[in-house]
Design an enzyme around this catalytic site. Structure first.
Site, PDB file in Angstrom:
ATOM      1  N   LYS A  10     -19.767 -17.999   4.055  1.00  0.00           N
ATOM      2  CA  LYS A  10     -20.895 -18.079   4.887  1.00  0.00           C
ATOM      3  C   LYS A  10     -21.492 -17.403   3.634  1.00  0.00           C
ATOM      4  O   LYS A  10     -21.187 -16.525   2.738  1.00  0.00           O
ATOM      5  CB  LYS A  10     -20.727 -16.884   6.060  1.00  0.00           C
ATOM      6  CG  LYS A  10     -20.425 -17.763   6.921  1.00  0.00           C
ATOM      7  CD  LYS A  10     -20.940 -17.331   7.732  1.00  0.00           C
ATOM      8  CE  LYS A  10     -20.363 -18.534   9.245  1.00  0.00           C
ATOM      9  NZ  LYS A  10     -20.186 -16.980  10.771  1.00  0.00           N
ATOM     10  N   GLY A  33      -9.048 -10.219   0.243  1.00  0.00           N
ATOM     11  CA  GLY A  33      -7.493 -10.627   0.793  1.00  0.00           C
ATOM     12  C   GLY A  33      -7.092 -11.966   0.429  1.00  0.00           C
ATOM     13  O   GLY A  33      -6.351 -12.050  -0.183  1.00  0.00           O
ATOM     14  N   GLY A  91     -13.520  -4.247   1.555  1.00  0.00           N
ATOM     15  CA  GLY A  91     -15.115  -4.237   2.098  1.00  0.00           C
ATOM     16  C   GLY A  91     -14.919  -3.230   1.004  1.00  0.00           C
ATOM     17  O   GLY A  91     -16.491  -3.459   0.900  1.00  0.00           O
ATOM     18  N   ARG A 130       0.839  -1.134   0.222  1.00  0.00           N
ATOM     19  CA  ARG A 130      -0.195   0.003  -0.378  1.00  0.00           C
ATOM     20  C   ARG A 130       0.617   1.088   0.533  1.00  0.00           C
ATOM     21  O   ARG A 130       0.480   2.081  -0.710  1.00  0.00           O
ATOM     22  CB  ARG A 130      -1.198  -0.050   1.466  1.00  0.00           C
ATOM     23  CG  ARG A 130      -1.983  -0.680   1.369  1.00  0.00           C
ATOM     24  CD  ARG A 130      -2.925  -1.079   2.553  1.00  0.00           C
ATOM     25  NE  ARG A 130      -4.403  -2.241   2.135  1.00  0.00           N
ATOM     26  CZ  ARG A 130      -5.324  -2.273   3.346  1.00  0.00           C
ATOM     27  NH1 ARG A 130      -4.429  -1.995   3.835  1.00  0.00           N
ATOM     28  NH2 ARG A 130      -6.130  -2.997   2.484  1.00  0.00           N
TER      29      ARG A 130
END
Length: 397
Positions: free
Chosen positions: A198, A351, A374, A41
């Protein structure tokens, strides 16, 4: 999406001598001693900073790091290691400035790093007074942190409201272009890979994509739930039986459009969840009551790889098996290599996806690798990110 771009301001000669405030994403992992363990980053932020310096701007850069408590400084929350690494990468001193909200001294051609912005009281709740103070520090605000684009905070949204000029940096611009190419104007067939443990965490993504894509590949625990929905037994595998109706609805929505959610025809099972467990390839119809499904089988992998090779656009989020365990990594490797070999434009994010890309060394073969976790997921859900929204509104004003 129409936004003002920093590169356009530079090309128009509107940056020299100006005070430029760059919101970067310098949230890098560190070890217990405070040493940076992975600096992707930071390196990704350098082009924007270099652009501003080369254009003759007085440059201020800030970022969050970790999850500090607002108003309570702790050494572990400091951007000091980041300042040191930036100095090395830029080849010039990058002083770290604390308590900067009420004023910063920096001259044209110089750069300073402003201490962790999440230490400022009111940052996360986008306090108007704080945002106005930040905006008063600069002539031009540059948002270059896609990883925070889904958060409306003082340093990402509020400052963009009140700064004289608000624009997108090169990283954010590239994300906007890649997302637009993949989702707004895709070359068909558009195939999405959505995998993870999930269904519940990605249900809205699956529902949104069911209206857009030509093929929806599911993997991991999500695939197990879809296998249940298709009437298959999954033994003691991770799944969410209470979401079978939602999984069936996604399958039906795809079918109604002449599209499909491919259900695995073979799987790799084990009796225990461990790296040294014995891997057994089975037909999807032969899963025993004490089996754990930990990967897709070779026949399924080959079918999905062929689908990816024929795609026009690929969106990838999540490995299709427990790729950290070598015996259960082959499905994810097959998918990764198919994405790399496909002539399709591909965009990947998340990720675990980035870890798989790195493991198989295909970074240069993926069309675009998203820097936001996100934020990338919210884009897939069809949401308009706050950062995109405010920059678009400022550009239209």
């Amino acid at each position: 999406m129409k936004v003002l771009r920093f590169a356009d301001l530079i090309a128009a000669g509107q940056v020299a001598g100006k005070r430029v405030f760059i919101r970067a994403d310098l949230n890098v992992p560190q070890d217990d001693a405070g040493h940076i363990t992975e600096d992707t980053r930071i390196r990704a932020s350098v082009p924007c900073i270099r652009m501003a310096l080369d254009a003759g701007a007085a440059v201020m850069v800030t970022s969050h790091l970790g999850r500090p408590t607002e108003g309570e400084f702790k050494p572990a929350d400091s951007l000091a290691p980041v300042a040191a690494r930036l100095s090395e990468l830029l080849g010039c001193p990058v002083p770290l400035v604390a308590n900067w909200v009420d004023g910063v001294t920096v001259a044209p051609g110089q750069v300073v790093l402003l201490e962790n912005c999440r230490l400022n009281k009111g940052e996360k709740k986008n306090n108007e007074a704080l945002a106005r103070k930040m905006a008063a520090l600069c002539d031009i605000f540059v948002h270059d942190a896609f990883g925070t684009a889904h958060r409306a905070e003082a340093s990402t949204y509020g400052i963009a409201q009140y700064a004289g000029v608000a624009c997108a940096g090169p990283l954010l611009s590239a994300e906007i272009d890649a997302v637009t190419q993949a989702l707004a104007h895709p070359k068909r067939p558009l195939v999405a890979i959505v995998a993870g443990s999930k269904v519940s965490t990605k249900l809205t993504i699956l529902q949104s994509l069911a209206d857009k894509v030509d093929g929806l590949i599911v993997g991991g625990g999500i695939a197990n739930t879809f296998m249940l929905a298709a009437g298959l037994k999954i033994g003691k595998s991770l799944a969410e039986p209470d979401l079978l109706d939602q999984a069936k609805a996604v399958i039906e929505a795809m079918k109604a459009r002449g599209a499909a959610v491919p259900i695995p025809v073979d799987v790799v099972t084990a009796k225990t969840f461990s790296a040294d467990a014995t891997a057994t390839v089975k037909a999807a119809t032969d899963v025993a009551d004490d089996d754990l499904i930990l990967d897709i089988g070779p026949q399924t992998a080959a079918t999905l790889a062929a689908q990816l090779m024929a795609a026009g656009t690929i969106v990838w989020n999540g490995p299709v098996g427990v790729f950290e365990f070598e015996a259960f990594s082959h499905g994810t490797e097959a998918i990764a290599r198919a994405v790399a070999a496909s002539p399709a434009f591909s965009i990947a994010g998340g990720g675990d996806t980035l870890a798989a890309i790195a493991k198989y060394g295909i970074e240069k073969d993926v069309g675009y690798i998203s820097t936001g976790g996100g934020a990338f997921l919210e884009v897939l859900e069809g949401k308009t990110l706050p950062a995109f929204d405010i920059l678009a509104r400022r550009a239209a004003a």
